[in-house]
Write an enzyme that holds these catalytic residues in place. Structure first.
Site, mmCIF file in Angstrom:
data_model
loop_
_atom_site.group_PDB
_atom_site.id
_atom_site.type_symbol
_atom_site.label_atom_id
_atom_site.label_comp_id
_atom_site.label_asym_id
_atom_site.label_seq_id
_atom_site.Cartn_x
_atom_site.Cartn_y
_atom_site.Cartn_z
ATOM 1 N N GLY A 49 0.851 -1.199 0.000
ATOM 2 C CA GLY A 49 0.000 0.000 0.000
ATOM 3 C C GLY A 49 0.881 1.242 0.000
ATOM 4 O O GLY A 49 0.531 2.280 0.576
ATOM 5 N N GLY A 54 -0.076 5.117 -1.006
ATOM 6 C CA GLY A 54 -0.988 5.948 -0.226
ATOM 7 C C GLY A 54 -0.269 7.060 0.528
ATOM 8 O O GLY A 54 0.940 7.264 0.377
ATOM 9 N N GLN A 55 -1.057 7.755 1.356
ATOM 10 C CA GLN A 55 -0.546 8.948 2.041
ATOM 11 C C GLN A 55 0.642 8.615 2.959
ATOM 12 O O GLN A 55 1.658 9.311 2.931
ATOM 13 C CB GLN A 55 -1.690 9.569 2.850
ATOM 14 C CG GLN A 55 -1.433 10.990 3.309
ATOM 15 C CD GLN A 55 -2.356 11.417 4.439
ATOM 16 O OE1 GLN A 55 -3.164 10.628 4.935
ATOM 17 N NE2 GLN A 55 -2.233 12.665 4.856
ATOM 18 N N ASP A 98 2.088 -1.684 -4.493
ATOM 19 C CA ASP A 98 0.713 -1.182 -4.439
ATOM 20 C C ASP A 98 -0.090 -1.937 -5.492
ATOM 21 O O ASP A 98 0.472 -2.682 -6.301
ATOM 22 C CB ASP A 98 0.677 0.333 -4.660
ATOM 23 C CG ASP A 98 -0.500 0.966 -3.911
ATOM 24 O OD1 ASP A 98 -0.270 1.796 -3.024
ATOM 25 O OD2 ASP A 98 -1.666 0.594 -4.211
ATOM 26 N N ILE A 99 -1.389 -1.699 -5.502
ATOM 27 C CA ILE A 99 -2.251 -2.508 -6.364
ATOM 28 C C ILE A 99 -2.075 -2.184 -7.851
ATOM 29 O O ILE A 99 -2.282 -3.045 -8.705
ATOM 30 C CB ILE A 99 -3.720 -2.363 -5.890
ATOM 31 C CG1 ILE A 99 -4.593 -3.469 -6.479
ATOM 32 C CG2 ILE A 99 -4.269 -0.982 -6.196
ATOM 33 C CD1 ILE A 99 -5.868 -3.692 -5.711
ATOM 34 N N TYR A 141 -14.769 0.784 9.654
ATOM 35 C CA TYR A 141 -13.304 0.926 9.729
ATOM 36 C C TYR A 141 -12.819 0.704 11.172
ATOM 37 O O TYR A 141 -11.879 -0.058 11.411
ATOM 38 C CB TYR A 141 -12.969 2.334 9.243
ATOM 39 C CG TYR A 141 -11.539 2.763 9.332
ATOM 40 C CD1 TYR A 141 -10.533 2.137 8.611
ATOM 41 C CD2 TYR A 141 -11.189 3.872 10.117
ATOM 42 C CE1 TYR A 141 -9.219 2.578 8.673
ATOM 43 C CE2 TYR A 141 -9.888 4.326 10.177
ATOM 44 C CZ TYR A 141 -8.903 3.678 9.461
ATOM 45 O OH TYR A 141 -7.608 4.136 9.522
ATOM 46 N N LYS A 193 -10.414 -2.171 12.672
ATOM 47 C CA LYS A 193 -9.152 -1.844 13.337
ATOM 48 C C LYS A 193 -9.108 -2.451 14.747
ATOM 49 O O LYS A 193 -8.083 -2.964 15.186
ATOM 50 C CB LYS A 193 -8.947 -0.323 13.407
ATOM 51 C CG LYS A 193 -8.620 0.313 12.056
ATOM 52 C CD LYS A 193 -7.289 -0.196 11.508
ATOM 53 C CE LYS A 193 -6.950 0.334 10.148
ATOM 54 N NZ LYS A 193 -5.768 -0.307 9.557
HETATM 55 C C1 AKB Z 1 -9.597 8.469 8.746
HETATM 56 O O1 AKB Z 1 -10.008 9.633 8.877
HETATM 57 O O2 AKB Z 1 -10.301 7.515 8.415
HETATM 58 C C2 AKB Z 1 -8.142 8.195 9.052
HETATM 59 C C3 AKB Z 1 -7.940 7.752 10.463
HETATM 60 C C4 AKB Z 1 -8.109 8.696 11.581
HETATM 61 O O3 AKB Z 1 -7.621 6.616 10.674
HETATM 62 N N1 AKB Z 1 -7.362 9.358 8.783
#
Ligand code: AKB
Length: 315
Positions: A8, A11-12, A34-35, A142, A146
């Site tokens: 990855g 990415g940023q 990366d992909i 998300y 996590k």
């Molecule tokens: C998001 O905003 O999803 C990310 C994070 C805080 O993990 N930047």
């Protein structure tokens, strides 16, 4: 010999992390992946291999052929995008992690870095100075991925001795690559708009305080954590990491010092609810005590470097 694979890398975080790792360990020691088939522009001088982390056979052959020792797994869907495609977010964020942890469990990788996020916290978490160990009831896909990932990391360490290390990143601010799909992205977008037309419409309201960090601090923390002796790593789920907390209004005031006619308007969307569920500030005493973490960039320094460097062509 150390051989690093960054998954990855386009990415940023990845683009800046690859450059820091190359500076520290030499170009020959680092593979970016990366992909996309084509190497991201920012990494045109780096070793590059196309890889979808869900393609376990390809991942496994890259790790074995290139004799990879350390993997930084950054491929993920962030908070805002994940809400729109929950099943795929779960698949990418979890299966990618399992693929890497299993290779480490089987002895093909020595060390794994996996990023967690302030998104593991939720509306019932204490909002200010959020402790390392506290209530975690995330309300986003998300955040759920996590939180589960953190527990899997701790479990693979406990059960199989996998040397996996992790940080709960706050919102990250940088100018080399545009962020994609996060809730904290406003704090990057704002600089491009400030420079281009002195105006920005913000998707979270003026009172939204979120923990943020300049990218140099974030990548330095990542490498410091990965290079710390294993005996110092007491937390195998993920470490809280604090930087600087501010509202869009605080950011506006700091930008106005350089662009006096800068204006901001507010049109909160679905991301407001996500932001409201996250902490305002983070207690990172465990990271300080265990592996000596200290952030460097405050709001003034961060705004200075962003306004000086953002390239509006990237928008
Ligand atoms: C998001 O905003 O999803 C990310 C994070 C805080 O993990 N930047």
């Amino acid at each position: 010999m150390k051989k690093i694979l960054v998954i990855g890398a386009g990415g940023q975080i990845g683009t800046e992390l690859v450059l820091l790792l190359e500076e520290k360990f030499g170009k020959d020691a680092v593979w970016a992946s990366d992909i996309k088939d084509d190497c991201p522009k920012a990494l045109k001088h780096s070793n590059y291999v196309a890889l979808n982390v869900l393609d376990n056979d390809k991942l496994s052959s890259i790790v074995k052929d290139k004799e990879i020792t350390d993997v930084y797994l950054l491929a993920a869907l962030l908070s805002a995008t994940a809400e729109k495609d929950p099943k795929f977010a779960w698949k990418l964020n979890m299966d990618g992690l399992f693929n890497v942890l299993d290779l480490a469990k089987d002895g093909h990788i020595k060390k794994v870095f996996w990023p967690s996020s302030i998104a593991v916290f939720g509306p019932t978490t204490p909002k200010r100075n959020t402790p390392q160990h506290t209530i975690m009831e995330p309300s986003t896909v998300y955040g759920i991925s996590k939180q589960a990932g953190e527990q899997w990391c701790a479990w693979y360490h406990e059960k199989y001795g996998v040397d996996v290390r992790s940080i709960r990143y706050p919102g990250l601010i940088s100018y080399s690559t545009l962020p994609g799909g996060g809730t904290t992205d406003y704090a990057v977008d704002i600089f491009y708009h400030a420079k281009q037309n002195s105006e920005y419409t913000c998707f979270v309201n003026e009172e939204t305080t979120l923990p943020m960090m300049y990218m140099d601090d974030a990548v330095r923390a990542t490498v410091e954590l990965m290079e710390a002796p294993a005996s110092k790593i007491k937390i195998r789920s993920s470490y809280n990491l604090g930087g600087v907390s501010f509202t869009p209004e605080d950011l506006k005031e700091e930008i106005k010092k350089q662009i006096p006619d800068f204006k901001i308007g507010y049109e909160p969307d679905f991301r407001q609810k996500i932001a409201d569920s996250w902490p305002e500030s983070i207690n990172d005493e465990s990271a300080q005590k265990d592996w000596g973490w200290k952030h460097e960039y405050d709001l003034k320094k961060l705004v200075g470097v962003m306004l000086e460097n953002v390239d509006t062509e990237l928008m």
